[in-house]
Design an enzyme around this catalytic site. Structure first.
Site, PDB file in Angstrom:
ATOM      1  N   ARG A  79      -4.387   9.376   1.175  1.00 31.92           N
ATOM      2  CA  ARG A  79      -5.371   8.868  -0.077  1.00 31.92           C
ATOM      3  C   ARG A  79      -6.370   8.089   0.215  1.00 31.92           C
ATOM      4  NH1 ARG A  79      -2.178   5.669  -4.212  1.00 31.92           N
ATOM      5  NH2 ARG A  79      -3.624   3.756  -3.599  1.00 31.92           N
TER       6      ARG A  79
ATOM      7  N   HIS B  34      -5.390   4.791  -6.506  1.00 30.41           N
ATOM      8  CA  HIS B  34      -4.543   5.905  -6.968  1.00 30.41           C
ATOM      9  C   HIS B  34      -5.439   6.270  -8.109  1.00 30.41           C
ATOM     10  CE1 HIS B  34      -1.394   7.814  -9.258  1.00 30.41           C
ATOM     11  NE2 HIS B  34      -1.539   7.059 -10.250  1.00 30.41           N
TER      12      HIS B  34
ATOM     13  N   TYR C 284      -1.926  -3.818  -2.262  1.00 33.84           N
ATOM     14  CA  TYR C 284      -0.669  -3.430  -1.694  1.00 33.84           C
ATOM     15  C   TYR C 284      -0.801  -2.501  -0.531  1.00 33.84           C
ATOM     16  CZ  TYR C 284      -1.893   0.809  -4.336  1.00 33.84           C
ATOM     17  OH  TYR C 284      -2.647   1.848  -4.850  1.00 33.84           O
TER      18      TYR C 284
END
Ligand SMILES: Cc1ncc(C[n+]2csc(CCOP(=O)(O)OP(=O)(O)O)c2C)c(N)n1
Ligand SMILES: [Mg+2]
Length: 354
Positions: free
Chosen positions: A252, A256, A265
């Site tokens: 990805r 998100h 993160y």
């Protein structure tokens, strides 16, 4: 047991661009690339529409175009598709009008063909993780009982494999040998949770062993390899061979959703490494080498995609026909009393309920 030692797990074209046993024609290969360009153009536009406050939260699919387009392209029109909130490239490949996709993001509609809801084969997205897996198994079971020559394909993420619905969907499919393809896009993360924290299994594909059917691990950034393994799994399913779990290994590249910040993160070097594996770049290189694809060809495709997306945005934003009571439609063939009551209240007292 490592993934490579597991003979039920096949690794296709690691880093390469295999086309599998059956050569795709120039037209077929080009069409896959064109659809990926359209999907990426849509993705970029959707992110900017969100930034401008013109649509709601959006889940970008940048980096996953090959997995989504390759899988959806393998389906026959009569096969069932159960996608997630990130699978907009699957809708593009399935020929769903981008205006419909945007209407959903504008809060109106769910891609169900209002003229022909009974002919539904491309299901609306599911946001509750993994709930669509038992649906795909169930519809596969129904098709098997009716003797229909169709299969179902359900798409989900690495995070979905931790849900009970994943187990129920795969277990039932294995026991009853339903014609279902479980298509997992392992994109490295479930929001901020890395794949290594999601499961102690070496691969997701090997989980198929426990359910008694085949697992396949495929390079998810190779549209041709994905198309090949999904085509094989669908053919096997329709020939009575039962389900397959496919793990498409991808990444990805974006956040998100448009309300997430992955710099909190995720390591930037990791994203840079995956940039080298960009699915569009890889298939464009293939088209250049195999079919002499040139810069002008690429510019023409990009221009077509930009125009298509602009047309869809204009059409969606001109749409004014949203009827709130439509939210009660399409869930039941006979609307239950409590919903009938709520619908009546909404229509009779709109100032209270709108
Ligand atoms: C049942 C359920 N639990 C939690 C959530 C919140 N949630 C939304 S997306 C997500 C992560 C899913 O990750 P993955 O399955 O890997 O799919 P991806 O977003 O990477 O495509 C979670 C936990 C949810 N939507 N549904
Ligand atoms: Mg994921």
């Amino acid at each position: 047991m490592s993934s490579e030692a597991n003979n039920l797990v096949r690794v296709m074209s690691p880093g390469g661009s295999a086309v599998g046993d059956r050569e795709l024609s120039e037209r077929e290969a080009t069409a896959l690339y064109e659809t990926m360009v359209l999907a990426r153009t849509f993705d970029e536009k959707a992110i900017s529409l969100h930034r401008q406050g013109r649509i709601g939260t959006y889940a970008p699919m940048r980096g996953q175009e090959a997995a989504q387009v390759g899988a959806a392209a393998a389906l026959a029109d009569s096969d069932y598709l159960f996608p997630t909130y990130r699978d907009h490239a699957m809708y593009v490949q399935r020929g769903i009008d981008l205006r419909e996709v945007l209407l959903h993001l504008l809060g109106d509609g769910n891609y169900i063909d209002r003229e022909d809801p009974d002919g539904l084969t491309t299901f609306p997205i599911t946001i509750p993780i993994a709930t669509q897996l038992p649906h795909a198994t169930g519809i596969g079971m129904a098709a098997k009982l009716k003797g229909d020559d169709v299969a179902s394909l359900v798409s989900f993420g690495d995070g979905a494999t931790s849900e009970g619905d994943f187990h129920e969907g795969l277990n039932f499919a294995g026991v009853f040998q339903t014609p279902t393809v479980f298509f997992c896009q392992n994109n490295g993360y479930a929001i901020s949770v890395p794949r290594e924290r999601q499961t102690a299994s070496a691969t997701i594909a090997q989980k198929a062993n426990a359910y008694g059917f085949d697992g396949v691990r495929v390079d998810g950034n190779d549209v041709f390899a994905v198309h090949e393994v999904v085509s094989e799994a669908l053919e096997k399913a329709k020939n009575g061979g039962g389900p397959t779990l496919i793990e498409a290994v991808t990444y990805r590249r974006g956040a998100h959703t448009t309300t997430d910040d992955p710099t909190k993160y995720r390591d930037e070097d990791e994203a840079a490494d995956w940039l080298q594996q960009d699915p569009l770049d890889r298939s464009r290189t293939y088209l250049e080498e195999e079919f002499g694809w040139g810069e002008e060809d690429d510019e023409a495709v990009q221009q077509w995609a930009t125009e298509e997306v602009a047309r869809a945005v204009k059409a969606a934003e001109e749409h004014t026909g949203f009827e709130p009571e439509e939210m009660f439609e399409h869930a039941y063939s006979e609307m239950p009393d409590h919903l009938r009551r709520q619908r009546r209240q909404l229509v009779d007292e709109p100032e209270v309920h709108h």
